[in-house]
Every structure is written in C-alpha cells, then in structure tokens.
Enzyme design. Structure first.
Site, PDB file in Angstrom:
ATOM      1  N   LYS A  15       0.839  -1.214   0.000  1.00 57.01           N
ATOM      2  CA  LYS A  15       0.000   0.000   0.000  1.00 57.01           C
ATOM      3  C   LYS A  15       0.871   1.259   0.000  1.00 57.01           C
ATOM      4  CE  LYS A  15      -1.920  -1.133   3.955  1.00 57.01           C
ATOM      5  NZ  LYS A  15      -1.356  -2.456   4.234  1.00 57.01           N
ATOM      6  N   ARG A  90      -9.985   1.014   8.555  1.00 59.24           N
ATOM      7  CA  ARG A  90      -9.780  -0.426   8.685  1.00 59.24           C
ATOM      8  C   ARG A  90     -10.678  -1.087   9.719  1.00 59.24           C
ATOM      9  NH1 ARG A  90      -3.377  -1.307   9.413  1.00 59.24           N
ATOM     10  NH2 ARG A  90      -3.036   0.732   8.491  1.00 59.24           N
ATOM     11  N   ARG A 129      11.568  -6.114   5.005  1.00 59.11           N
ATOM     12  CA  ARG A 129      11.455  -4.670   4.781  1.00 59.11           C
ATOM     13  C   ARG A 129      12.532  -3.921   5.568  1.00 59.11           C
ATOM     14  NH1 ARG A 129       5.784  -1.882   5.677  1.00 59.11           N
ATOM     15  NH2 ARG A 129       5.953  -2.910   7.713  1.00 59.11           N
ATOM     16  N   ARG A 163      11.381  -1.675  10.777  1.00 55.20           N
ATOM     17  CA  ARG A 163      10.336  -0.960  11.508  1.00 55.20           C
ATOM     18  C   ARG A 163      10.135  -1.652  12.851  1.00 55.20           C
ATOM     19  NH1 ARG A 163       4.923   0.345   8.157  1.00 55.20           N
ATOM     20  NH2 ARG A 163       3.938  -0.839   9.837  1.00 55.20           N
ATOM     21  N   ARG A 174      -0.942  -8.061  13.961  1.00 53.00           N
ATOM     22  CA  ARG A 174      -1.470  -7.137  12.947  1.00 53.00           C
ATOM     23  C   ARG A 174      -2.311  -7.891  11.928  1.00 53.00           C
ATOM     24  NH1 ARG A 174       4.173  -5.178  11.418  1.00 53.00           N
ATOM     25  NH2 ARG A 174       3.340  -4.089   9.605  1.00 53.00           N
TER      26      ARG A 174
HETATM   27  P1  AP5 Z   1       4.891  -1.688   2.034  1.00 50.25           P
HETATM   28  O1  AP5 Z   1       4.517  -0.861   0.854  1.00 50.25           O
HETATM   29  O2  AP5 Z   1       5.710  -1.077   3.103  1.00 50.25           O
HETATM   30  O3  AP5 Z   1       3.582  -2.399   2.652  1.00 50.25           O
HETATM   31  P2  AP5 Z   1       2.248  -1.823   3.267  1.00 50.25           P
HETATM   32  O4  AP5 Z   1       1.107  -2.449   2.540  1.00 50.25           O
HETATM   33  O5  AP5 Z   1       2.290  -0.334   3.323  1.00 50.25           O
HETATM   34  O6  AP5 Z   1       2.259  -2.498   4.711  1.00 50.25           O
HETATM   35  P3  AP5 Z   1       2.421  -1.891   6.161  1.00 50.25           P
HETATM   36  O7  AP5 Z   1       3.242  -2.860   6.952  1.00 50.25           O
HETATM   37  O8  AP5 Z   1       2.847  -0.477   6.138  1.00 50.25           O
HETATM   38  O9  AP5 Z   1       0.945  -2.006   6.674  1.00 50.25           O
HETATM   39  P4  AP5 Z   1       0.507  -1.949   8.156  1.00 50.25           P
HETATM   40  O10 AP5 Z   1      -0.959  -1.887   8.103  1.00 50.25           O
HETATM   41  O11 AP5 Z   1       1.064  -3.046   8.977  1.00 50.25           O
HETATM   42  O12 AP5 Z   1       1.207  -0.629   8.736  1.00 50.25           O
HETATM   43  P5  AP5 Z   1       0.683   0.840   8.903  1.00 50.25           P
HETATM   44  O13 AP5 Z   1       1.858   1.704   8.948  1.00 50.25           O
HETATM   45  O14 AP5 Z   1      -0.399   1.143   7.958  1.00 50.25           O
HETATM   46  O15 AP5 Z   1       5.649  -2.989   1.487  1.00 50.25           O
HETATM   47  C1  AP5 Z   1       6.154  -3.989   2.374  1.00 50.25           C
HETATM   48  C2  AP5 Z   1       7.497  -4.549   1.874  1.00 50.25           C
HETATM   49  O16 AP5 Z   1       7.294  -5.265   0.658  1.00 50.25           O
HETATM   50  C3  AP5 Z   1       8.547  -3.488   1.575  1.00 50.25           C
HETATM   51  O17 AP5 Z   1       9.794  -4.025   1.927  1.00 50.25           O
HETATM   52  C4  AP5 Z   1       8.444  -3.284   0.053  1.00 50.25           C
HETATM   53  O18 AP5 Z   1       9.673  -2.881  -0.510  1.00 50.25           O
HETATM   54  C5  AP5 Z   1       8.060  -4.684  -0.414  1.00 50.25           C
HETATM   55  N1  AP5 Z   1       7.192  -4.700  -1.592  1.00 50.25           N
HETATM   56  C6  AP5 Z   1       6.147  -3.873  -1.843  1.00 50.25           C
HETATM   57  N2  AP5 Z   1       5.546  -4.210  -3.006  1.00 50.25           N
HETATM   58  C7  AP5 Z   1       6.221  -5.314  -3.469  1.00 50.25           C
HETATM   59  C8  AP5 Z   1       6.071  -6.139  -4.657  1.00 50.25           C
HETATM   60  N3  AP5 Z   1       5.100  -5.921  -5.568  1.00 50.25           N
HETATM   61  N4  AP5 Z   1       6.944  -7.160  -4.819  1.00 50.25           N
HETATM   62  C9  AP5 Z   1       7.913  -7.395  -3.894  1.00 50.25           C
HETATM   63  N5  AP5 Z   1       8.127  -6.639  -2.790  1.00 50.25           N
HETATM   64  C10 AP5 Z   1       7.272  -5.615  -2.578  1.00 50.25           C
HETATM   65  O19 AP5 Z   1       0.029   0.770  10.371  1.00 50.25           O
HETATM   66  C11 AP5 Z   1       0.853   0.532  11.496  1.00 50.25           C
HETATM   67  C12 AP5 Z   1       0.028   0.499  12.752  1.00 50.25           C
HETATM   68  O20 AP5 Z   1      -0.613   1.780  12.957  1.00 50.25           O
HETATM   69  C13 AP5 Z   1      -1.113  -0.499  12.815  1.00 50.25           C
HETATM   70  O21 AP5 Z   1      -0.658  -1.781  13.186  1.00 50.25           O
HETATM   71  C14 AP5 Z   1      -2.004   0.145  13.884  1.00 50.25           C
HETATM   72  O22 AP5 Z   1      -1.492  -0.061  15.170  1.00 50.25           O
HETATM   73  C15 AP5 Z   1      -1.893   1.619  13.547  1.00 50.25           C
HETATM   74  N6  AP5 Z   1      -2.899   2.034  12.561  1.00 50.25           N
HETATM   75  C16 AP5 Z   1      -2.678   2.446  11.277  1.00 50.25           C
HETATM   76  N7  AP5 Z   1      -3.835   2.748  10.661  1.00 50.25           N
HETATM   77  C17 AP5 Z   1      -4.821   2.498  11.566  1.00 50.25           C
HETATM   78  C18 AP5 Z   1      -6.225   2.592  11.507  1.00 50.25           C
HETATM   79  N8  AP5 Z   1      -6.884   3.001  10.403  1.00 50.25           N
HETATM   80  N9  AP5 Z   1      -6.938   2.262  12.619  1.00 50.25           N
HETATM   81  C19 AP5 Z   1      -6.313   1.878  13.762  1.00 50.25           C
HETATM   82  N10 AP5 Z   1      -4.979   1.755  13.878  1.00 50.25           N
HETATM   83  C20 AP5 Z   1      -4.235   2.055  12.786  1.00 50.25           C
HETATM   84 MG    MG Z   2       2.569   1.117   4.873  1.00 47.63          MG
END
Ligand code: AP5
Ligand code: MG
Length: 217
Positions: A15, A90, A129, A163, A174
């Site tokens: 994402k 979410r 990552r 991270r 998660r």
């Molecule tokens: P990356 O693009 O970083 O993945 P992502 O989908 O953004 O995954 P996240 O881990 O950021 O999602 P998350 O929900 O756990 O974290 P968030 O920060 O939103 O890609 C991942 C890896 O794969 C990278 O190394 C990249 O290079 C590689 N890659 C990407 N595409 C690829 C491809 N096509 N092929 C190969 N490799 C690839 O949330 C963190 C925390 O915040 C949550 O756990 C929660 O506590 C809180 N939070 C966030 N939003 C909310 C909400 N709406 N409500 C409540 N709590 C929330």
């Molecule tokens: Mg992300």
C-alpha cells in the site's frame, strides 16, 4: 472536485510503496495513518509512548482518535484537491466516520484499490522490509528491492532499519486484526461498486502499471 482514493490490503501488500507513486503522479498527498502515528511516536510525550505500546504490539489505535487524526489531516491545504488514504478506514466504525467526514465536505470516494496478497508472502515481505531512518517513504526489500549499498539508503545515504513493529509477534497480531476487523470493511466497499482488486504478487512496477490504469479511468 479532487479525487479520493482508498488503499487497502493486508500488511506488507505494498500500500505504502504504491500510494507514494500515485501521490507523486497526481500531485495529491498520500495520507498514511501509520505514518501519522509513527511521527507522533518520535516526539517524547505521553501520547507518543501510548501509541508506541499499541503499534509495537500490533493492536489497532482507537477508532475515535484515528478518525480525528484523519479529519485534521484532510482539512489541510494540500488535501483540498484530493488525497490517498493508505490504511484507513480499517474498521466498520471508521467507515462510518469517513462517510460522515466526506458528506460534510460534499465529497465522495472515487475508487478503493485493494492490494491482494496471501498471508505467507505478506509475512515474508515484512520480515525483509528496511526503511530509511531519515525518510520513511524510502522503503526497501532485502530481496525484491535492495539498496545499492547494504544498510544505506540510495536516496539520502542515511542508515536503514527495521520498523519497530516488524517483529514476528507484532506481525502475527497485525494480521489477525486485519482478518477480524478489516475484512468486513473490504466487503462493505465491494458492495458499493467502487472496488478494484489488484494482484499484489506482481513485481512492484507491474503493480504500479495496473494501479495507474485504474486511477486514470
Ligand atoms: P509496504 O509498501 O511497506 O507495505 P504496506 O502495505 O504499506 O504495509 P504496512 O506494513 O505499512 O501495513 P501496516 O498496516 O502493517 O502498517 P501501517 O503503517 O499502515 O511494502 C512492504 C514490503 O514489501 C517493503 O519491503 C516493500 O519494498 C516490499 N514490496 C512492496 N511491493 C512489493 C512487490 N510488488 N513485490 C515485492 N516486494 C514488494 O500501520 C501501522 C500500525 O498503525 C497499525 O498496526 C495500527 O497499530 C496503527 N494504525 C494504522 N492505521 C490504523 C487505523 N486506520 N486504525 C487503527 N490503527 C491504525
Ligand atoms: Mg505502509
């Protein structure tokens, strides 16, 4: 009126990687709730500590607080011509909060992009990552998108790190939150006819191509 996109998908689906590319292309901001929380964590404050405990355990932040952060962020000048929400909503209450926010602004969601990836690949991506310590938009994958020099960001030369919530326990939590809380959100948007599923197993550039085709419609 600006264009509004929602990016959904399991942790590690790409994402963030893709939202940054679309944001650049369209000149609208990428708004990641996770990034907002990590920025607050960097400040030494009781709120920062509270968020650190929640994020590092893999639990979700409360709906009220999360939605308020989004409401404040989309009120800023740069979001008046549209925006990408990466990782919000979410939970079902967050869907309602967003509907209300957009109704007040007289806006609607253009498209929901769902990045479809299986759990095993998701876990492997998170484990591999690495993020830049100077700018978390610079994200690497040790195998699929490695930096030129080990442990160093190609763009600004800063050290890379894992991270804090990419530990096996937090990843497990998660993903279970995703299955329990976010799956129903996916179903809700499917029924609204603005839902697009993208095969996120493709290479990063192939996913970008598919995404751009949808966004240009
Ligand atoms: P990356 O693009 O970083 O993945 P992502 O989908 O953004 O995954 P996240 O881990 O950021 O999602 P998350 O929900 O756990 O974290 P968030 O920060 O939103 O890609 C991942 C890896 O794969 C990278 O190394 C990249 O290079 C590689 N890659 C990407 N595409 C690829 C491809 N096509 N092929 C190969 N490799 C690839 O949330 C963190 C925390 O915040 C949550 O756990 C929660 O506590 C809180 N939070 C966030 N939003 C909310 C909400 N709406 N409500 C409540 N709590 C929330
Ligand atoms: Mg992300």
């Amino acid at each position: 009126m600006g264009r509004i996109f929602l990016f959904m998908g399991i942790q590690g689906a790409g994402k963030g990687t893709q939202a940054i590319r679309l944001a650049e292309k369209l000149g609208i901001p990428q708004i990641s709730t996770g990034d907002i929380f990590r920025a607050i964590m960097k400040q030494d404050s009781p709120l920062g500590e509270e968020l650190r405990a929640i994020l590092n355990s893999g639990r979700l932040v409360s709906d009220e607080f999360t939605s308020q952060m989004v409401k404040d962020r989309i009120a800023q000048d740069d979001a008046q011509n549209g925006f990408i929400l990466d990782g919000y909503p979410r939970t079902l209450p967050q869907v309602e909060h967003l509907d209300q926010m957009l109704a007040e602004r007289g806006e609607k969601i253009d498209a929901v992009l769902f990045f479809d990836l299986d759990k095993d690949e998701a876990i492997s991506r998170l484990a591999n990552r690495r993020v830049c310590t100077a700018n978390s938009n610079h994200t690497y994958h040790l195998i699929h998108n490695p930096p030129q020099q080990e442990g160093i960001c190609d763009i600004d030369g800063a050290p890379l790190k894992q991270r804090e919530d990419d530990t096996s326990e937090a990843i497990e939590k998660r993903i279970s939150e995703y299955v329990n809380q976010t799956f129903p959100v996916v179903d809700t948007y499917k029924q609204r006819g603005i839902f697009h599923k993208i095969d996120a197993r493709q290479s990063i550039d192939d996913v970008t191509r598919t995404m751009m085709e949808i966004a240009e419609k």
